[in-house]
Design a protein around this motif. Sequence first.
Motif, short mmCIF file in Angstrom:
data_model
loop_
_atom_site.label_atom_id
_atom_site.label_comp_id
_atom_site.label_asym_id
_atom_site.label_seq_id
_atom_site.Cartn_x
_atom_site.Cartn_y
_atom_site.Cartn_z
N TRP A 88 -31.50 41.65 -5.10
CA TRP A 88 -30.43 41.28 -4.17
C TRP A 88 -30.84 40.17 -3.22
O TRP A 88 -30.02 39.68 -2.44
CB TRP A 88 -29.94 42.52 -3.42
N CYS A 91 -28.47 37.29 -3.54
CA CYS A 91 -27.07 37.37 -3.10
C CYS A 91 -26.72 36.22 -2.17
O CYS A 91 -27.60 35.60 -1.55
CB CYS A 91 -26.83 38.69 -2.35
N HIS A 146 -28.03 40.18 -9.50
CA HIS A 146 -28.29 41.02 -8.33
C HIS A 146 -28.57 42.48 -8.70
O HIS A 146 -29.40 43.11 -8.09
CB HIS A 146 -27.09 41.03 -7.37
#
Length: 286
Positions: A88, A91, A146
């Motif tokens: 992540w 992101c 992700h």
Amino acid sequence: MTGIDTGTSTSPGTGPGVRGGGSASGPHLPTELAAQLRALGVGPGGVLLVHASLRAIGTVVGGAQGAVLALEDALGPAGTLVMPSQSWQLCDPQYLDDPQVPAERRDAVRDALPVYDRDWTPSRTMGAVAEVLRTQPGTVRSAHPHRSFVARGPAAADLLARHDLDDPVGEGSPLARVHALGAQVLLLGVGYDKCTALHLAEARSGLPVARVPNGAPLLLDGHRVWVPFEEPAVDDSDFLALGEAFAVTGRERSGQVGGTTARLVDVRELVDFAAAWFARTRVPRA
């Protein structure tokens, strides 16, 4: 980001204890851990979705590598081991809304993010066990930048073949295949708040789901491209309460593995129960 394991989460056991030899204090031999996993009910030749904390397990001979070997031993050569390998850090900074990244720097940070590479991009806060599986020869990784999963075993390619950008934990994700194949879910030293399969239950609850903007740097035709997309908003705030309710049904097996409590559940039973539970408890009552 459910499934994230900082290595510090533990949760008390429920139900009857199941032991397979070895010392609770360690050091834990991989063969001892494998015996405990089999005694718990890990099915040889099956699909096993694992969320694990090495710190909670304790001192394992070979460290995280030994823990992976124990899981693979318990499954046998016909079994397939699956773990989340979320990255992540890729992101959209606006989506993460990290207070350490001021608003005026977010465009620059977005432009500097490296492209997602299934082989090279490290997982973030998934724990040492998942990261070791990610780098093990023969491991397959899904395409989502992700919310990827990694798997190793005969069913790996089938499990990870589809992973939609805009549906990372729903019907367009490996979780749907995990459910279809009747996998088991193992929470090894972590609680239900780390259980990614519960996001599939959210998707199947029938409740309206808000969608939020995100994006990722991908390699398209040899060039880095920022690809925007929308994805469902997820909510793990009630996952621990859900886990307590599910345990009461008697469909959870729990016992000692290494120095921690392990919970083993059937993914179909868990997801089907959770979808109904979310539909009932998350809807405001008149």
